[in-house]
Motif scaffolding. Structure first.
Motif, PDB file in Angstrom:
ATOM      1  N   ASP A 180       0.826  -1.210   0.000  1.00  8.49           N
ATOM      2  CA  ASP A 180       0.000   0.000   0.000  1.00  8.49           C
ATOM      3  C   ASP A 180       0.860   1.261   0.000  1.00  8.49           C
ATOM      4  OD1 ASP A 180      -2.312  -1.483  -0.054  1.00  8.49           O
ATOM      5  OD2 ASP A 180      -2.686  -1.350   2.103  1.00  8.49           O
ATOM      6  N   LEU A 181       1.999   1.217   0.688  1.00  8.62           N
ATOM      7  CA  LEU A 181       2.922   2.359   0.669  1.00  8.62           C
ATOM      8  C   LEU A 181       3.447   2.598  -0.741  1.00  8.62           C
ATOM      9  CD1 LEU A 181       4.829   1.696   3.977  1.00  8.62           C
ATOM     10  CD2 LEU A 181       3.946   3.939   3.314  1.00  8.62           C
ATOM     11  N   ALA A 182       3.827   1.512  -1.431  1.00 13.70           N
ATOM     12  CA  ALA A 182       4.307   1.649  -2.804  1.00 13.70           C
ATOM     13  C   ALA A 182       3.214   2.210  -3.704  1.00 13.70           C
ATOM     14  CB  ALA A 182       4.788   0.293  -3.324  1.00 13.70           C
ATOM     15  N   GLY A 183       1.979   1.787  -3.449  1.00 14.78           N
ATOM     16  CA  GLY A 183       0.877   2.288  -4.252  1.00 14.78           C
ATOM     17  C   GLY A 183       0.595   3.756  -4.023  1.00 14.78           C
ATOM     18  N   ALA A 184       0.699   4.195  -2.777  1.00 18.12           N
ATOM     19  CA  ALA A 184       0.379   5.584  -2.438  1.00 18.12           C
ATOM     20  C   ALA A 184       1.549   6.533  -2.676  1.00 18.12           C
ATOM     21  CB  ALA A 184      -0.065   5.671  -0.982  1.00 18.12           C
ATOM     22  N   PHE A 185       2.774   6.075  -2.397  1.00 18.12           N
ATOM     23  CA  PHE A 185       3.944   6.954  -2.458  1.00 18.12           C
ATOM     24  C   PHE A 185       4.753   6.789  -3.741  1.00 18.12           C
ATOM     25  CE2 PHE A 185       4.708   7.285   2.449  1.00 18.12           C
ATOM     26  CZ  PHE A 185       3.407   7.729   2.609  1.00 18.12           C
ATOM     27  N   GLY A 186       4.520   5.688  -4.448  1.00 18.57           N
ATOM     28  CA  GLY A 186       5.350   5.355  -5.596  1.00 18.57           C
ATOM     29  C   GLY A 186       6.367   4.303  -5.202  1.00 18.57           C
ATOM     30  N   GLY A 187       6.535   3.305  -6.065  1.00 20.11           N
ATOM     31  CA  GLY A 187       7.395   2.189  -5.737  1.00 20.11           C
ATOM     32  C   GLY A 187       8.858   2.530  -5.593  1.00 20.11           C
ATOM     33  N   ASP A 188       9.268   3.697  -6.154  1.00 15.77           N
ATOM     34  CA  ASP A 188      10.690   4.044  -6.101  1.00 15.77           C
ATOM     35  C   ASP A 188      11.068   4.843  -4.862  1.00 15.77           C
ATOM     36  OD1 ASP A 188       9.276   6.283  -6.796  1.00 15.77           O
ATOM     37  OD2 ASP A 188      10.645   6.935  -8.381  1.00 15.77           O
ATOM     38  N   ARG A 189      10.118   5.125  -3.962  1.00 19.05           N
ATOM     39  CA  ARG A 189      10.423   5.876  -2.732  1.00 19.05           C
ATOM     40  C   ARG A 189      11.351   5.036  -1.837  1.00 19.05           C
ATOM     41  NH1 ARG A 189       7.362   9.713   0.539  1.00 19.05           N
ATOM     42  NH2 ARG A 189       6.037  10.097  -1.286  1.00 19.05           N
ATOM     43  N   ALA A 190      12.413   5.638  -1.337  1.00 15.76           N
ATOM     44  CA  ALA A 190      13.380   4.925  -0.499  1.00 15.76           C
ATOM     45  C   ALA A 190      12.790   4.632   0.878  1.00 15.76           C
ATOM     46  CB  ALA A 190      14.660   5.744  -0.358  1.00 15.76           C
ATOM     47  N   ALA A 255       0.527  -3.972  -8.000  1.00 19.66           N
ATOM     48  CA  ALA A 255       0.986  -4.159  -6.620  1.00 19.66           C
ATOM     49  C   ALA A 255      -0.156  -4.474  -5.666  1.00 19.66           C
ATOM     50  CB  ALA A 255       1.731  -2.916  -6.142  1.00 19.66           C
ATOM     51  N   GLY A 256      -1.393  -4.534  -6.200  1.00 22.35           N
ATOM     52  CA  GLY A 256      -2.532  -4.916  -5.378  1.00 22.35           C
ATOM     53  C   GLY A 256      -3.459  -3.776  -4.991  1.00 22.35           C
ATOM     54  N   VAL A 257      -3.177  -2.553  -5.466  1.00 17.95           N
ATOM     55  CA  VAL A 257      -4.012  -1.396  -5.151  1.00 17.95           C
ATOM     56  C   VAL A 257      -5.211  -1.372  -6.095  1.00 17.95           C
ATOM     57  CG1 VAL A 257      -4.040   1.126  -4.977  1.00 17.95           C
ATOM     58  CG2 VAL A 257      -1.979  -0.147  -4.361  1.00 17.95           C
ATOM     59  N   THR A 258      -6.371  -0.997  -5.597  1.00 16.43           N
ATOM     60  CA  THR A 258      -7.543  -0.899  -6.466  1.00 16.43           C
ATOM     61  C   THR A 258      -7.331   0.205  -7.495  1.00 16.43           C
ATOM     62  OG1 THR A 258      -8.695   0.718  -5.063  1.00 16.43           O
ATOM     63  CG2 THR A 258      -9.023  -1.619  -4.555  1.00 16.43           C
ATOM     64  N   ARG A 259      -8.013   0.104  -8.619  1.00 18.95           N
ATOM     65  CA  ARG A 259      -7.851   1.122  -9.665  1.00 18.95           C
ATOM     66  C   ARG A 259      -8.244   2.501  -9.134  1.00 18.95           C
ATOM     67  NH1 ARG A 259      -9.354   0.505 -15.927  1.00 18.95           N
ATOM     68  NH2 ARG A 259      -7.453  -0.721 -15.678  1.00 18.95           N
ATOM     69  N   ARG A 260      -9.313   2.560  -8.369  1.00 23.40           N
ATOM     70  CA  ARG A 260      -9.756   3.843  -7.827  1.00 23.40           C
ATOM     71  C   ARG A 260      -8.670   4.486  -6.976  1.00 23.40           C
ATOM     72  NH1 ARG A 260     -15.006   4.654  -3.813  1.00 23.40           N
ATOM     73  NH2 ARG A 260     -14.675   6.866  -3.367  1.00 23.40           N
ATOM     74  N   ASP A 261      -8.085   3.684  -6.072  1.00 22.62           N
ATOM     75  CA  ASP A 261      -7.033   4.225  -5.197  1.00 22.62           C
ATOM     76  C   ASP A 261      -5.765   4.538  -5.978  1.00 22.62           C
ATOM     77  OD1 ASP A 261      -8.622   4.127  -2.961  1.00 22.62           O
ATOM     78  OD2 ASP A 261      -7.883   2.175  -2.283  1.00 22.62           O
ATOM     79  N   ALA A 262      -5.461   3.716  -7.000  1.00 25.65           N
ATOM     80  CA  ALA A 262      -4.272   3.968  -7.817  1.00 25.65           C
ATOM     81  C   ALA A 262      -4.406   5.285  -8.572  1.00 25.65           C
ATOM     82  CB  ALA A 262      -4.064   2.814  -8.794  1.00 25.65           C
ATOM     83  N   ILE A 263      -5.580   5.544  -9.106  1.00 26.02           N
ATOM     84  CA  ILE A 263      -5.818   6.807  -9.820  1.00 26.02           C
ATOM     85  C   ILE A 263      -5.692   7.988  -8.862  1.00 26.02           C
ATOM     86  CG2 ILE A 263      -7.625   8.185 -10.950  1.00 26.02           C
ATOM     87  CD1 ILE A 263      -8.570   5.573 -12.293  1.00 26.02           C
ATOM     88  N   GLN A 264      -6.249   7.844  -7.664  1.00 21.29           N
ATOM     89  CA  GLN A 264      -6.157   8.919  -6.672  1.00 21.29           C
ATOM     90  C   GLN A 264      -4.706   9.173  -6.283  1.00 21.29           C
ATOM     91  OE1 GLN A 264      -8.910  10.844  -4.951  1.00 21.29           O
ATOM     92  NE2 GLN A 264      -6.985  11.974  -4.932  1.00 21.29           N
TER      93      GLN A 264
END
Length: 284
Positions: A180-190, A255-264
């Motif tokens: 969920d962190l990767a989905g919200a922050f971006g997978g490349d965040r350290a 990564a398992g995030v819903t499309r709605r949350d991914a778009i947001q």
């Protein structure tokens, strides 16, 4: 000054070692050996700690944890009213930091009793220092919500936080949390997974959120976990192309995030309107 304020009863918050008994201070030993009452998160662990420290606990020991602190606090205030020194000790680290103690601190202060500390190790600052991430400004977020929808909602609120973030997390939720962190922050965040700090099997895993999520899925970390995540880069990222936006949404969905949350999340990351990203994603 009220008569209650003249009573010598006081609360002492005792910082317990995270795992290495060598981190215990002389003052911690003194407080635990001499306190009139010790409110312990786990009374059995307190017994083992006292044995390891080579001290004899002379005061009354009571359990004090999240499930009974509301009921137990009035009893401890009554002891303070009688002049007792009440020590609070958790399984490790400082009481009242995502651990029992806060309720008693506020009640004691309201009742006019002083509160002090025998400070000791903190998983928050220890993990922050070991993470290799910026430590000049940080924010401690404690435990993330347990349910996926609430956790993702909280992370969307934090996606733009520029300070380094520190979380506590349970081993059985770490994969979902990292996903969920990767989905919200971006997978490349350290980020860094810090587990079993100061203990025999201490381990620090450093990398991107996407990499750490993959590692955790294949080799789940065990024990007590403190998660450190880099803050958001200054200002909104440059507006990517439509194809890049679609790819960013697809990456989060994978990564398992819903499309709605991914778009947001993508809209938040690039300071775009959610409906605009929605339209781009659904263009044929």
């Amino acid at each position: 000054m009220s008569s209650r304020e003249n009573v010598t009863g006081r609360v002492v918050l005792v910082g317990a070692p995270l795992g290495n008994i060598g981190d215990a201070s002389a003052r911690m030993r003194e407080v635990l050996a001499t306190a009139d009452v010790i409110a312990a998160e786990d009374t059995r662990r307190l017994g083992r700690l006292a044995k390891d420290l080579g001290i004899t606990v002379s005061g009354r020991v009571v359990s004090y944890f999240e499930g009974n602190d509301e009921r137990r606090t009035p009893e401890l205030i009554e002891a303070l009213d009688g002049g007792a020194v009440v020590a609070v000790v958790t399984d490790g680290g400082m009481p009242s930091v995502s651990d029992p103690g806060y309720r008693l601190v506020t009640a004691a202060l309201e009742a006019g009793h002083p509160v002090t500390a025998a400070p000791g190790p903190s998983a928050v600052t220890t993990a922050l220092a070991l993470s290799g991430l910026p430590s000049d400004r940080f924010v401690f977020e404690g435990f993330l919500p347990r349910t996926g929808s609430h956790r993702r909602s909280r992370l969307r609120e934090l996606a733009g936080e520029p300070r380094t973030l520190v979380f506590f997390e349970a081993p059985h939720r770490i994969v979902d949390a990292l996903t969920d962190l990767a989905g919200a922050f971006g997978g490349d965040r350290a980020a860094a997974i810090c587990r079993e700090l100061t203990k025999t099997y201490e381990e620090i895993r450093r990398g991107s959120l996407a990499d750490l999520a993959g590692q955790a899925s294949e080799d789940p970390p065990r024990g007590e976990i403190t998660l450190v995540v880099a803050g958001a880069p200054a200002g909104p990222a440059p507006r990517p192309s439509d194809d890049e936006l679609r790819a960013a949404v697809a990456e989060r969905e994978a990564a398992g995030v819903t499309r709605r949350d991914a778009i947001q999340a993508v809209a938040d990351e690039y300071a775009l309107k959610k409906r605009d990203v929605y339209t781009i994603v659904h263009q044929r």
